[in-house]
Structure formats: C-alpha cells, structure tokens
Design an enzyme around this catalytic site. Structure first.
Site, PDB file in Angstrom:
ATOM      1  N   GLY A  12      13.173  66.373  43.228  1.00 53.19           N
ATOM      2  CA  GLY A  12      12.326  65.175  43.289  1.00 53.19           C
ATOM      3  C   GLY A  12      10.908  65.462  42.817  1.00 53.19           C
ATOM      4  O   GLY A  12       9.939  64.862  43.290  1.00 53.19           O
ATOM      5  N   GLY A  15       8.429  62.734  41.754  1.00 51.67           N
ATOM      6  CA  GLY A  15       8.079  61.704  42.737  1.00 51.67           C
ATOM      7  C   GLY A  15       6.636  61.811  43.207  1.00 51.67           C
ATOM      8  O   GLY A  15       5.872  62.684  42.765  1.00 51.67           O
ATOM      9  N   ASP A  38      14.262  67.048  38.677  1.00 51.02           N
ATOM     10  CA  ASP A  38      14.335  65.637  39.053  1.00 51.02           C
ATOM     11  C   ASP A  38      15.527  65.027  38.329  1.00 51.02           C
ATOM     12  O   ASP A  38      15.992  65.563  37.323  1.00 51.02           O
ATOM     13  CB  ASP A  38      13.044  64.903  38.660  1.00 51.02           C
ATOM     14  CG  ASP A  38      12.804  63.662  39.518  1.00 51.02           C
ATOM     15  OD1 ASP A  38      11.952  63.724  40.424  1.00 51.02           O
ATOM     16  OD2 ASP A  38      13.491  62.648  39.288  1.00 51.02           O
ATOM     17  N   ILE A  39      15.982  63.881  38.843  1.00 48.77           N
ATOM     18  CA  ILE A  39      17.078  63.190  38.161  1.00 48.77           C
ATOM     19  C   ILE A  39      16.563  62.459  36.924  1.00 48.77           C
ATOM     20  O   ILE A  39      17.300  62.205  35.980  1.00 48.77           O
ATOM     21  CB  ILE A  39      17.774  62.206  39.129  1.00 48.77           C
ATOM     22  CG1 ILE A  39      19.095  61.713  38.537  1.00 48.77           C
ATOM     23  CG2 ILE A  39      16.862  61.038  39.501  1.00 48.77           C
ATOM     24  CD1 ILE A  39      19.936  60.898  39.497  1.00 48.77           C
ATOM     25  N   TYR A 147      17.724  54.025  55.446  1.00 53.74           N
ATOM     26  CA  TYR A 147      16.828  55.144  55.119  1.00 53.74           C
ATOM     27  C   TYR A 147      16.642  56.033  56.335  1.00 53.74           C
ATOM     28  O   TYR A 147      16.747  57.256  56.277  1.00 53.74           O
ATOM     29  CB  TYR A 147      15.490  54.574  54.640  1.00 53.74           C
ATOM     30  CG  TYR A 147      14.349  55.552  54.575  1.00 53.74           C
ATOM     31  CD1 TYR A 147      14.365  56.627  53.691  1.00 53.74           C
ATOM     32  CD2 TYR A 147      13.227  55.393  55.385  1.00 53.74           C
ATOM     33  CE1 TYR A 147      13.306  57.510  53.628  1.00 53.74           C
ATOM     34  CE2 TYR A 147      12.166  56.271  55.320  1.00 53.74           C
ATOM     35  CZ  TYR A 147      12.206  57.330  54.444  1.00 53.74           C
ATOM     36  OH  TYR A 147      11.150  58.200  54.387  1.00 53.74           O
TER      37      TYR A 147
HETATM   38  N1  SER Z   1       6.705  56.004  53.319  1.00 55.37           N
HETATM   39  C1  SER Z   1       8.067  55.843  53.723  1.00 55.37           C
HETATM   40  C2  SER Z   1       8.543  54.459  53.481  1.00 55.37           C
HETATM   41  O1  SER Z   1       7.739  53.553  53.582  1.00 55.37           O
HETATM   42  C3  SER Z   1       8.234  56.154  55.184  1.00 55.37           C
HETATM   43  O2  SER Z   1       8.650  57.440  55.331  1.00 55.37           O
HETATM   44  O3  SER Z   1       9.685  54.267  53.234  1.00 55.37           O
END
Ligand code: SER
Length: 321
Positions: A12, A15, A38-39, A147
């Site tokens: 990543g 990112g 990274d991808i 997530y």
């Molecule tokens: N910054 C992240 C999000 O908003 C939280 O870990 O998804």
C-alpha cells in the site's frame, strides 16, 4: 528494527500513509533497502524513481512470497487497506483485501521467517456500545461496518500469530490521519482533509458529518513518529502487540472550521451529513492511550492549532496562492 540495515517491504505504498512512510524509511535505511509495493500501476514518479518498486496485490499469496524471496525482505509494513466508506460500498472487496490480505502477509511472514511486521488497525474498531469518551484500551469491540469487522479480526489474527508462532507483529489503532502529501482513499475521517483544500481553494466547504461530530484525529508527522517508535520499541516492554490505542487530538467538525476561520476569516461551512454520519457516530470521540505511553513512551507533538496552521501553510503553498 530487525538488523542494522533491514530489507523492508511496504504494501500500500502509494496510499496516504504508505507514501510518506516509504520516503521516511528510504531516508533512514537507504532507498535501495526499502521496497515499495502497491496494486496501483499509476503511481507517482517520486515513489517509482526513489527506490525499488513492485506491483503487488495483497490478495495474491504466491506473489507476496515471490517478492519477499527475490527482494530478500526481513521486515514488512503492511499498509494496504480498504477504508470505511469505500468498504461499506464494496463489502466483499473490503473483506478480501483487509482480511485475506492480512492473512496472506502473516502466513508469508511465518513461512519466510520475517523478523518484524507492522500491521496497523484503527480507532474505528470500537462500536456504538463502547464508551465513547476516553475509550479504554480494553473494552467492548462490537463494530458495525465491514471495515471495522476486518480490523478487529485482523488484530486478533495478528495476536494469534504472536502467541502461536512467536512472530514479532506490532500495530496501533490509528485515529483519522490528516496530511497533505497524498489524499486519503475513502474514509469517514477524510472530511478533516478535504475541508482544508476547499477552504484554501474555494473559501467554503460542505461537510458530510454534523457540526458537533467529534472524532479522534492525528497529524501525519505524529502518525509516522508513532509507527517508527512502536517498531523500534524494546519487545520485552510490550504487553500488547497489535492493538495499541494511540491519541493525537480530538475535535468536532465545528471546532475544526473555527480553527480554519482564525486564518481565513471569510471561510464558510455548511453541514449536510450523509451515510458517513452513522459510521462516525459508532466511533469514539476521544481515546485513552495510556498503554502506548507506558509500554513505548508514546506522546504526540501536534494539537488542533499547530496541525491546522501547518496544513494551511502547506496547502496554500501547494495550490500557489
Ligand atoms: N480513517 C479511517 C476511516 O475513516 C478510520 O480508520 O475509514
């Protein structure tokens, strides 16, 4: 870090955090020893030209092992992740990248005897039943978004690899990270970055959380400092491994807007909360990070005022006003 000059792999790396971490690690350990991956194929020339780069999809177990072997890696910073807002729109992808990706990294680390692995989590691991003020290190983890389901499971999996296989896996729960080098990739805390760009460029911002929404945040220099400090900490002092709470600052969207107004008095904000409001409401308002302070001397440098001043300076210079 494992040896005097470790061979490091960053996933990543294109990112928001990965890109700045790559620059820092390349400065510290020599560009040739830090393999960015990274991808993405459309990555910045900075990242490509400043050291070795591998295209790597973390859901591809074989390819991870191949890169580790050919690049003689002994330390990994696993920064690939699908964040909360994108994750809610694409839950299957979030599971695949966050869960299977993390498992692939841990398995590769076990099989290939990687000395040290950093796998971050998030302050989002807590859910609506968790105490929201000064959220403790050990508390209820009942998240509601995909997530965060993957972040909680990821923390448990990391600790399993520590206990079961003796791997040295470390990680902290990042708050919302504020920075200006690379834009974040679809999180709920992204408003706290977008507001600066819109304030400087257009003098107004429409915020997707309400004025009184308070979330824990951290400025990038503190994020990088925490990451390095935890990785360099003496293992014998660590009672926790993959789940350290860390705090930088907490503010409401309204307080952030007021801080920006001190520098740009004409700045206007309106609030139009969307689906991300509900995500934000399931997260803490502030964090108790005493375990990190005791076990590896964590202490942030930036507060709301110093962060906002620096963000405005950098973004104004960047936009050329
Ligand atoms: N910054 C992240 C999000 O908003 C939280 O870990 O998804």
């Amino acid at each position: 870090m494992p040896t005097e000059t470790p061979r490091i792999l960053i996933t990543g790396a294109a990112g928001q955090i990965g890109s700045e971490l790559t620059s820092l690690l390349r400065e510290k350990y020599g560009a040739e020893n830090v393999v960015a991956s990274d991808i993405k194929s459309d990555i910045s020339s900075d990242l490509l030209e400043s050291g070795p780069y591998e295209t790597l999809d973390v859901t591809d177990k074989q390819r991870i092992q191949e890169v580790i072997q050919t690049q003689h890696i002994d330390c990994i910073f696993h920064m690939s992740a699908i964040l909360s807002a994108v994750g809610e729109n694409r839950p299957q992808l979030a599971w695949d990248v966050n869960m299977n990706g993390t498992h692939n990294i841990l398995e590769a680390a076990r099989l290939m005897k990687i000395e040290k692995i950093f796998i971050p989590s998030s302050i989002a691991v807590f859910g609506p039943e968790t105490p929201r003020n000064d959220t403790p290190q050990e508390t209820i983890l009942r998240p509601k978004t995909i997530y965060v389901v993957t972040q909680v499971a990821g923390e448990l999996l990391c600790d399993y690899y520590v206990q079961r296989y003796g791997l040295d896996v470390r990680g902290c729960r990042y708050p919302g990270i504020i920075s200006y080098e690379t834009l974040p990739g679809g999180g709920t805390t992204d408003y706290a970055i977008a507001i600066f760009y819109e304030a400087v460029e257009h003098g107004r911002y429409t915020c997707f959380v309400t004025e009184d929404t308070m979330l824990p945040m951290m400025y990038m220099p503190d994020c990088l400092k925490a990451t390095m400090q935890l990785m360099e900490a003496d293992l014998s002092r660590l009672r926790h491994h993959s789940d350290f709470n860390i705090a930088g600052m907490s503010f409401t969207a309204g307080e952030l807007a007021a801080e920006i107004k001190k520098h740009l008095p004409e700045f206007q904000i309106e609030y139009k909360p969307d689906y991300r409001q509900q995500i934000a409401e399931s997260w803490p308002r502030s964090i108790d990070d005493s375990a990190a302070r005791v076990e590896w001397d964590w202490k942030p440098d930036y507060d709301l005022a110093s962060m906002a001043e620096d963000m405005l300076r950098a973004i104004t210079a960047r936009i050329g006003r």
